[in-house]
Design a protein around this motif. Sequence first.
Motif, PDB file in Angstrom:
ATOM      1  N   SER A 263       0.822  -1.207   0.111  1.00 37.36           N
ATOM      2  CA  SER A 263       0.037   0.045   0.149  1.00 37.36           C
ATOM      3  C   SER A 263       0.944   1.274  -0.052  1.00 37.36           C
ATOM      4  O   SER A 263       1.959   1.374   0.831  1.00 37.36           O
ATOM      5  CB  SER A 263      -0.875  -0.052   1.120  1.00 37.36           C
ATOM      6  N   ASN A 264       0.556   2.099  -0.982  1.00 28.92           N
ATOM      7  CA  ASN A 264       1.361   3.522  -0.887  1.00 28.92           C
ATOM      8  C   ASN A 264       0.630   4.651  -0.013  1.00 28.92           C
ATOM      9  O   ASN A 264      -0.402   4.887  -0.592  1.00 28.92           O
ATOM     10  CB  ASN A 264       1.611   3.916  -2.652  1.00 28.92           C
ATOM     11  N   PRO A 265       1.232   5.038   0.960  1.00 27.01           N
ATOM     12  CA  PRO A 265       0.525   6.332   1.604  1.00 27.01           C
ATOM     13  C   PRO A 265       0.426   7.474   1.027  1.00 27.01           C
ATOM     14  O   PRO A 265      -0.368   8.341   1.180  1.00 27.01           O
ATOM     15  CB  PRO A 265       1.429   6.463   2.785  1.00 27.01           C
ATOM     16  N   ASN A 266       1.425   7.607  -0.334  1.00 28.32           N
ATOM     17  CA  ASN A 266       1.126   8.646  -1.013  1.00 28.32           C
ATOM     18  C   ASN A 266       0.032   8.747  -1.984  1.00 28.32           C
ATOM     19  O   ASN A 266      -0.388   9.538  -2.658  1.00 28.32           O
ATOM     20  CB  ASN A 266       2.426   8.919  -1.733  1.00 28.32           C
ATOM     21  N   THR A 267      -0.724   7.596  -2.066  1.00 28.24           N
ATOM     22  CA  THR A 267      -1.843   7.252  -3.000  1.00 28.24           C
ATOM     23  C   THR A 267      -3.182   7.275  -2.098  1.00 28.24           C
ATOM     24  O   THR A 267      -4.141   7.582  -2.642  1.00 28.24           O
ATOM     25  CB  THR A 267      -1.491   5.987  -3.967  1.00 28.24           C
ATOM     26  N   TYR A 268      -3.017   6.432  -1.006  1.00 30.83           N
ATOM     27  CA  TYR A 268      -4.168   5.803  -0.282  1.00 30.83           C
ATOM     28  C   TYR A 268      -3.943   5.608   1.248  1.00 30.83           C
ATOM     29  O   TYR A 268      -2.793   5.016   1.598  1.00 30.83           O
ATOM     30  CB  TYR A 268      -4.512   4.730  -0.747  1.00 30.83           C
ATOM     31  N   ASP A 269      -4.437   6.394   2.123  1.00 30.10           N
ATOM     32  CA  ASP A 269      -4.138   6.298   3.656  1.00 30.10           C
ATOM     33  C   ASP A 269      -5.256   5.008   4.053  1.00 30.10           C
ATOM     34  O   ASP A 269      -6.020   4.990   4.599  1.00 30.10           O
ATOM     35  CB  ASP A 269      -4.815   7.500   4.246  1.00 30.10           C
ATOM     36  N   ALA A 270      -4.326   3.934   3.796  1.00 25.13           N
ATOM     37  CA  ALA A 270      -4.991   2.621   4.341  1.00 25.13           C
ATOM     38  C   ALA A 270      -5.107   2.432   5.748  1.00 25.13           C
ATOM     39  O   ALA A 270      -6.313   1.988   5.900  1.00 25.13           O
ATOM     40  CB  ALA A 270      -4.213   1.526   3.686  1.00 25.13           C
ATOM     41  N   GLN A 271      -4.449   2.910   6.282  1.00 24.99           N
ATOM     42  CA  GLN A 271      -4.481   2.718   7.960  1.00 24.99           C
ATOM     43  C   GLN A 271      -5.838   3.572   8.481  1.00 24.99           C
ATOM     44  O   GLN A 271      -6.548   2.940   9.146  1.00 24.99           O
ATOM     45  CB  GLN A 271      -3.234   3.031   8.715  1.00 24.99           C
ATOM     46  N   GLN A 272      -5.996   4.680   8.162  1.00 22.64           N
ATOM     47  CA  GLN A 272      -6.812   5.645   8.481  1.00 22.64           C
ATOM     48  C   GLN A 272      -8.403   5.039   7.958  1.00 22.64           C
ATOM     49  O   GLN A 272      -9.408   5.057   8.711  1.00 22.64           O
ATOM     50  CB  GLN A 272      -6.789   6.924   8.220  1.00 22.64           C
ATOM     51  N   ALA A 273      -8.343   4.636   6.610  1.00 26.11           N
ATOM     52  CA  ALA A 273      -9.533   4.077   6.191  1.00 26.11           C
ATOM     53  C   ALA A 273      -9.892   2.834   6.809  1.00 26.11           C
ATOM     54  O   ALA A 273     -11.215   2.676   7.300  1.00 26.11           O
ATOM     55  CB  ALA A 273      -9.231   3.775   4.550  1.00 26.11           C
ATOM     56  N   PHE A 274      -9.150   1.985   7.114  1.00 26.80           N
ATOM     57  CA  PHE A 274      -9.587   0.776   7.918  1.00 26.80           C
ATOM     58  C   PHE A 274     -10.000   1.141   9.329  1.00 26.80           C
ATOM     59  O   PHE A 274     -10.955   0.403  10.042  1.00 26.80           O
ATOM     60  CB  PHE A 274      -8.409  -0.261   7.921  1.00 26.80           C
ATOM     61  N   ASN A 275      -9.119   2.136  10.086  1.00 22.97           N
ATOM     62  CA  ASN A 275      -9.426   2.334  11.340  1.00 22.97           C
ATOM     63  C   ASN A 275     -11.217   3.207  11.452  1.00 22.97           C
ATOM     64  O   ASN A 275     -11.631   2.859  12.449  1.00 22.97           O
ATOM     65  CB  ASN A 275      -8.480   3.436  11.768  1.00 22.97           C
ATOM     66  N   ASP A 276     -11.451   3.999  10.410  1.00 20.10           N
ATOM     67  CA  ASP A 276     -12.556   4.568  10.462  1.00 20.10           C
ATOM     68  C   ASP A 276     -13.650   3.635   9.843  1.00 20.10           C
ATOM     69  O   ASP A 276     -14.721   3.705  10.429  1.00 20.10           O
ATOM     70  CB  ASP A 276     -12.622   5.885   9.420  1.00 20.10           C
ATOM     71  N   LEU A 277     -13.341   2.916   8.876  1.00 18.62           N
ATOM     72  CA  LEU A 277     -14.493   2.121   8.106  1.00 18.62           C
ATOM     73  C   LEU A 277     -14.541   0.744   8.499  1.00 18.62           C
ATOM     74  O   LEU A 277     -15.683   0.140   8.468  1.00 18.62           O
ATOM     75  CB  LEU A 277     -14.382   2.382   6.646  1.00 18.62           C
ATOM     76  N   HIS A 278     -13.599   0.229   9.062  1.00 22.34           N
ATOM     77  CA  HIS A 278     -13.416  -1.389   9.133  1.00 22.34           C
ATOM     78  C   HIS A 278     -13.370  -2.322   8.266  1.00 22.34           C
ATOM     79  O   HIS A 278     -12.751  -3.069   8.221  1.00 22.34           O
ATOM     80  CB  HIS A 278     -14.357  -1.592  10.334  1.00 22.34           C
ATOM     81  N   THR A 279     -14.247  -2.094   7.069  1.00 24.20           N
ATOM     82  CA  THR A 279     -14.398  -2.908   5.872  1.00 24.20           C
ATOM     83  C   THR A 279     -14.345  -1.726   4.981  1.00 24.20           C
ATOM     84  O   THR A 279     -15.150  -0.947   4.840  1.00 24.20           O
ATOM     85  CB  THR A 279     -15.654  -3.431   6.048  1.00 24.20           C
ATOM     86  N   ILE A 280     -13.603  -2.155   3.995  1.00 23.92           N
ATOM     87  CA  ILE A 280     -13.456  -1.348   2.683  1.00 23.92           C
ATOM     88  C   ILE A 280     -13.006  -2.414   1.357  1.00 23.92           C
ATOM     89  O   ILE A 280     -12.718  -3.381   1.713  1.00 23.92           O
ATOM     90  CB  ILE A 280     -12.049  -0.569   2.715  1.00 23.92           C
ATOM     91  N   HIS A 281     -13.087  -1.440   0.210  1.00 21.37           N
ATOM     92  CA  HIS A 281     -12.856  -2.163  -1.131  1.00 21.37           C
ATOM     93  C   HIS A 281     -11.498  -2.134  -1.337  1.00 21.37           C
ATOM     94  O   HIS A 281     -10.710  -1.314  -0.935  1.00 21.37           O
ATOM     95  CB  HIS A 281     -13.521  -1.560  -2.107  1.00 21.37           C
ATOM     96  N   TRP A 282     -10.877  -3.234  -2.177  1.00 26.20           N
ATOM     97  CA  TRP A 282      -9.571  -3.063  -2.528  1.00 26.20           C
ATOM     98  C   TRP A 282      -9.571  -3.751  -4.046  1.00 26.20           C
ATOM     99  O   TRP A 282     -10.076  -4.914  -4.306  1.00 26.20           O
ATOM    100  CB  TRP A 282      -8.465  -3.996  -1.518  1.00 26.20           C
ATOM    101  N   VAL A 283      -8.671  -2.990  -4.938  1.00 29.54           N
ATOM    102  CA  VAL A 283      -8.811  -3.579  -6.329  1.00 29.54           C
ATOM    103  C   VAL A 283      -8.478  -4.843  -6.398  1.00 29.54           C
ATOM    104  O   VAL A 283      -7.363  -5.376  -5.809  1.00 29.54           O
ATOM    105  CB  VAL A 283      -8.078  -2.592  -7.169  1.00 29.54           C
ATOM    106  N   GLN A 284      -9.078  -5.634  -7.302  1.00 30.60           N
ATOM    107  CA  GLN A 284      -8.890  -7.322  -7.032  1.00 30.60           C
ATOM    108  C   GLN A 284      -8.114  -7.548  -8.662  1.00 30.60           C
ATOM    109  O   GLN A 284      -7.318  -8.640  -8.480  1.00 30.60           O
ATOM    110  CB  GLN A 284     -10.095  -7.989  -7.180  1.00 30.60           C
ATOM    111  N   HIS A 285      -8.067  -6.595  -9.610  1.00 29.48           N
ATOM    112  CA  HIS A 285      -7.489  -7.017 -10.788  1.00 29.48           C
ATOM    113  C   HIS A 285      -8.055  -8.479 -11.258  1.00 29.48           C
ATOM    114  O   HIS A 285      -9.011  -8.660 -11.221  1.00 29.48           O
ATOM    115  CB  HIS A 285      -5.821  -7.105 -10.665  1.00 29.48           C
ATOM    116  N   ASN A 286      -6.952  -9.113 -11.837  1.00 31.82           N
ATOM    117  CA  ASN A 286      -7.534 -10.522 -12.362  1.00 31.82           C
ATOM    118  C   ASN A 286      -7.033 -11.598 -11.515  1.00 31.82           C
ATOM    119  O   ASN A 286      -6.997 -12.734 -11.881  1.00 31.82           O
ATOM    120  CB  ASN A 286      -6.641 -10.610 -13.690  1.00 31.82           C
TER     121      ASN A 286
END
Length: 245
Positions: free
Chosen positions: A8-31
């Motif tokens: 996870s790139n913190p310059n693109t997406y704040d994953a830690q804050q997103a999970f702490n606030d929302l608890h469940t999130i989407h993540w791109v699956q690709h193929n």
Amino acid sequence: MNTFILPSNPNTYDAQQAFNDLHTIHWVQHNNKSVSVGDIIYIYESKPTQRIILKTEVVGRDIDSYHIDDSKYSTSGIDFSSKGPWLILRLIQNIDTCISLQDLHELGLKGNIQALRRLDDDIANTLDLLVSDFSELTSVLAAEGKKTKVYSTRYERSPKNRHDAIRIHGLNCKVCGFNFEKKYGTLGHEFIEIHHKKPLYLNDAEINIDPVNDLVPLCSNCHRMIHRDKYNVLTVEDLKKILLA
């Protein structure tokens, strides 16, 4: 169940804050076809953090409707809702133990973490032991029916010190003698919690840890009893006396 690691790139997406606030999130699956519901995914944050920050569980895959609004956690303006299909990941825990890329290499991981990777069972089992190790000043996050924000100080722990402590002291609790593998079989293989005789939060700066004199293996019950009063942390000898009284 398989275990994966994901960058996870913190310059693109704040994953830690997103999970702490929302608890469940989407993540791109690709193929990707190898990830299944119930699998574990560790999230490794790249520079400047360069360590594992989160443990998550896959609770959905092949999702084609982006229904969780996490747009404010995009630190680059990228619209992640346009890049499906997605996995759905649920937060299991924040990782307070400092597990760096170098630590992962010492555990046997090859190369860098540039895409989703499946972890060998030995590495996955060791990570599970490291992140489940009891942490001083544990904060409880959960009040039924409402969200609770918890702010806590993190204290870095060295996987090497844990390994050395187990090699030196063994896997039996030094208070009661409990051994997880003897009780639970393969489920408890090499499981034990490592106690710092001097709590890390008493140190204002980084210190060198001596696994011989500073660390001791404890079962979960004894470890929590020693730390039950954070202002009066018991010694191993104190708890032995209580147990034998």
